[in-house]
Design a protein around this motif. Structure first.
Motif: not given
Length: 274
Positions: A166-189
């Motif tokens: 995902f993203g402009r940098l084509h970052q690898p991440v598990l196909a799981m919402d929590y993993s994306i949440f962690e990668r995008q905003t470091q588990v912060k709402n």
């Protein structure tokens, strides 16, 4: 339902301790830990237990599947066969017998068919226990976008959770919402619906899911696996993505949006999914 009126079935992996009120916690004996210990707590109270069971029954009536996420969310990587057998049998007892009787509701015989290990921590002893108890599939291992299902421990289907990008940098991440949440905003709402940040998170996540789908749909035709907690992280952005993704792809030609249990039934005879 998708926007095309096509059925969409989910598999809900539930934890047995969420069907115990705090005063009942000693009914759970985890492996290698004190009686009543749980890393994720318990239900808020007895009323919440009944509400949860009613929601389980409603999900089943809509064609969804209930599967096991064990109980206390312990890392079982070093557990023995006896430990895993104890944990899996405890799940059956908590969800079926004790709680079903208290609520006046009973779950259908034969649940669950499938399993996801807490923290994805699974070992050969777990597969031995799952096989003995009649489980049909596991979804605790990792894979790639076009990973095919495969049999493990003789008769158990393994559906690996893939890495997507995902993203402009084509970052690898598990196909799981929590993993994306962690990668995008470091588990912060930090995102609010209607803001530029929320829209950016939405666009990145939906594009990653659609890219994954299109990669397989136009290529290997391997099943597409995704994991979602249905939590309102970042003001519901990942939940909204999942709904919009399902509305977009479910109903397309030769696409079935099924539960893992339904997939396990399809695989032995389907020429599309081979």
């Amino acid at each position: 339902m998708s926007d095309k009126g096509t059925p969409v079935h989910f598999t809900y992996f539930i934890s047995g301790v969420y069907f115990l009120a705090p005063e009942e916690k000693d009914l759970y004996q985890p492996p290698r830990a004190p009686k009543g210990e749980s890393k994720i707590g318990y239900s808020e109270n007895a009323d919440f237990v009944r509400l949860r069971i009613e929601q389980v029954m409603a999900a089943i009536s809509e064609g969804h599947e209930i599967a096991s996420h064990a109980n206390g969310h312990f890392d079982g990587l070093k557990w023995s066969y006896e430990d895993w057998l104890q944990e899996l049998k405890s799940f059956d007892s908590l969800v079926h017998n004790q709680l079903g009787a208290k609520s006046g509701l009973s779950l259908p015989v034969g649940l669950p068919k499938g399993f996801r290990a807490p923290e994805l921590a699974i070992n050969p002893s777990a597969y031995r226990a799952l096989s003995e108890l009649g489980y049909k599939y596991d979804v605790s291992r990792l894979g790639f976008m076009d990973s095919e299902p495969y049999k493990i421990y003789g008769d158990i289907w393994e559906f690996p959770l893939p890495t997507i990008y995902f993203g402009r940098l084509h970052q690898p991440v598990l196909a799981m919402d929590y993993s994306i949440f962690e990668r995008q905003t470091q588990v912060k709402n930090v995102a609010k619906r209607g803001t530029e940040l929320w829209q950016t998170l939405y666009d990145e996540t939906l594009k990653a899911y659609l890219d994954y789908f299109n990669h397989n749909y136009s290529g290997s035709r391997a099943p597409v696996y995704m994991s979602n907690h249905f939590a309102l992280w970042n003001d519901g952005v990942y939940w909204q993505v999942m709904k919009d993704f399902a509305s977009t792809v479910c109903g397309k030609s030769e696409v079935k949006c099924v539960s893992y249990g339904e997939l396990a039934e399809i695989l032995p005879t389907s020429s599309v999914l081979k």
